[in-house]
Design a protein around this motif. Structure first.
Motif, mmCIF file in Angstrom:
data_model
loop_
_atom_site.group_PDB
_atom_site.id
_atom_site.type_symbol
_atom_site.label_atom_id
_atom_site.label_comp_id
_atom_site.label_asym_id
_atom_site.label_seq_id
_atom_site.Cartn_x
_atom_site.Cartn_y
_atom_site.Cartn_z
ATOM 1 N N GLU A 1 0.834 -1.199 0.000
ATOM 2 C CA GLU A 1 0.000 0.000 0.000
ATOM 3 C C GLU A 1 0.871 1.251 0.000
ATOM 4 N N TRP B 1 0.546 6.107 4.210
ATOM 5 C CA TRP B 1 -0.299 7.263 4.528
ATOM 6 C C TRP B 1 0.398 8.034 5.641
ATOM 7 N N ARG C 1 -7.565 7.523 2.831
ATOM 8 C CA ARG C 1 -6.711 6.452 3.342
ATOM 9 C C ARG C 1 -7.123 5.091 2.760
ATOM 10 N N SER C 2 -8.405 4.923 2.492
ATOM 11 C CA SER C 2 -8.885 3.664 1.924
ATOM 12 C C SER C 2 -8.392 3.427 0.494
ATOM 13 N N ASP C 3 -7.852 4.447 -0.143
ATOM 14 C CA ASP C 3 -7.307 4.311 -1.499
ATOM 15 C C ASP C 3 -5.885 3.752 -1.501
#
Length: 318
Positions: free
Chosen positions: A125, A128, A232-234
């Motif tokens: 990921e 973030w 943040r979910s991206d």
């Protein structure tokens, strides 16, 4: 107020000094190199000079924007970074306390938050990055000394109550990136406004807001970067297929980039979240990626300044 501005001849200083004067402040510019807004030539590492300057100019507030930066690593020894970035900051902080200065704004950097793992894009990921990121593991002497300076700011505030705001600014340099050359400088800067850049004008404006708000905040550390369109979910999809995420937010971005001969990022490895600055400091960057696309639609220059020939004024001409 009578404001001491360090780094007055630098890229940020040349935008910040006029804004301070326009806001009614009396500015004393300090830098190791001459410049239009520099009144005193000298180093923050020179404690005797700093003490004289505070007394002679009746300094009431400090914006400490002067530093050795990441590109200077190839030009200066580590000790110079310690002398300027860490010891120089302590000199200013102690002088500020001795002369009962009302507030202190420190220009820090998001670079100190980037570990080798983040820099190399490890993981599935995008990282973030907000002010809660820990542990902080700077990967070079620049980050190490800026983090040490932040700790000195915190210590002096705790011991003496000096109102202090630390601004961890994202990228706003005008020159070419010194580690990446796969895209043109303008293309890269445009892409970075999605997740890790701001304009120098916004950087300067953030310092004015910090100067005003420091007494009310007391002590605070804030990331300052253009507001990201991402959530943040991206994070997972940004790492796998950033273009798909960008397309959801900006459906015409790909066509506009194609027309310009630019390339959208296929993968994004980190996102700077500047929402705390918006909520607590009351500052939000005026310029973001939407302004890049607006400029492309109207055939105007992109909003992030690009000057491949820029060199720091402290360096001799090539």
């Amino acid at each position: 107020m009578r404001v001491l501005l360090t780094g007055a001849s630098g890229w940020l200083g040349r935008f910040l000094a006029p804004r301070l004067r326009a806001a009614g402040h009396q500015v004393t510019g300090l830098d190791v190199a001459p410049g239009a807004d520099t009144d005193v030539i000298g180093s923050v590492a020179d404690r005797a000079l700093i003490d004289r300057l505070f007394g002679a100019c009746g300094i009431e507030a400090v914006i400490h924007a002067g530093a050795l930066h990441k590109p200077d690593i190839v030009r200066y020894p580590r000790q110079a970074f310690i002398d300027v970035n860490s010891s120089g900051t302590l000199n200013l902080l102690e002088a500020a306390v001795a002369h009962k200065v009302s507030r202190f704004v420190f220009t820090s950097t998001t670079s100190l938050m980037i570990s080798s793992a983040i820099r190399e894009g490890r993981g599935d990921e995008a990282a973030w990055i907000d002010e809660t990121l820990a542990p902080l593991e700077p990967r070079n002497i620049y980050g190490v000394t800026k983090l040490a300076a932040e700790h000195l700011c915190r210590l002096i505030h705790a011991e003496h109550g000096l109102p202090t705001v630390i601004l961890r600014t994202a990228r706003f340099f005008p020159e070419e990136d010194d580690t990446h050359a796969e895209l043109s400088g303008e293309n890269m800067k445009a892409n970075e406004l999605l997740h890790r850049r701001l304009t120098v004008q916004d950087a300067a404006d953030a310092h004015l807001v910090a100067l005003d708000r420091a007494p009310a905040i007391g002590f605070g550390t804030f990331i300052v970067s253009a507001a990201t369109p991402f959530a943040r979910s991206d994070a997972g999809e940004l790492k796998r297929d950033a273009r798909a995420v960008i397309a959801r937010h900006f459906p015409d971005a790909a066509a506009l980039y194609d027309r310009a001969g630019w390339t959208l990022p296929a993968s994004i490895d980190r996102v700077y979240d500047a929402s705390l600055a918006e909520r607590v400091l009351g500052f939000r960057c005026a310029t973001g990626f939407a302004d890049v696309l607006a400029a492309l639609r109207d055939d105007r220059p992109p909003p992030a300044a690009h000057d491949p020939g820029y060199t720091s004024p402290k360096e001799p001409p090539v």
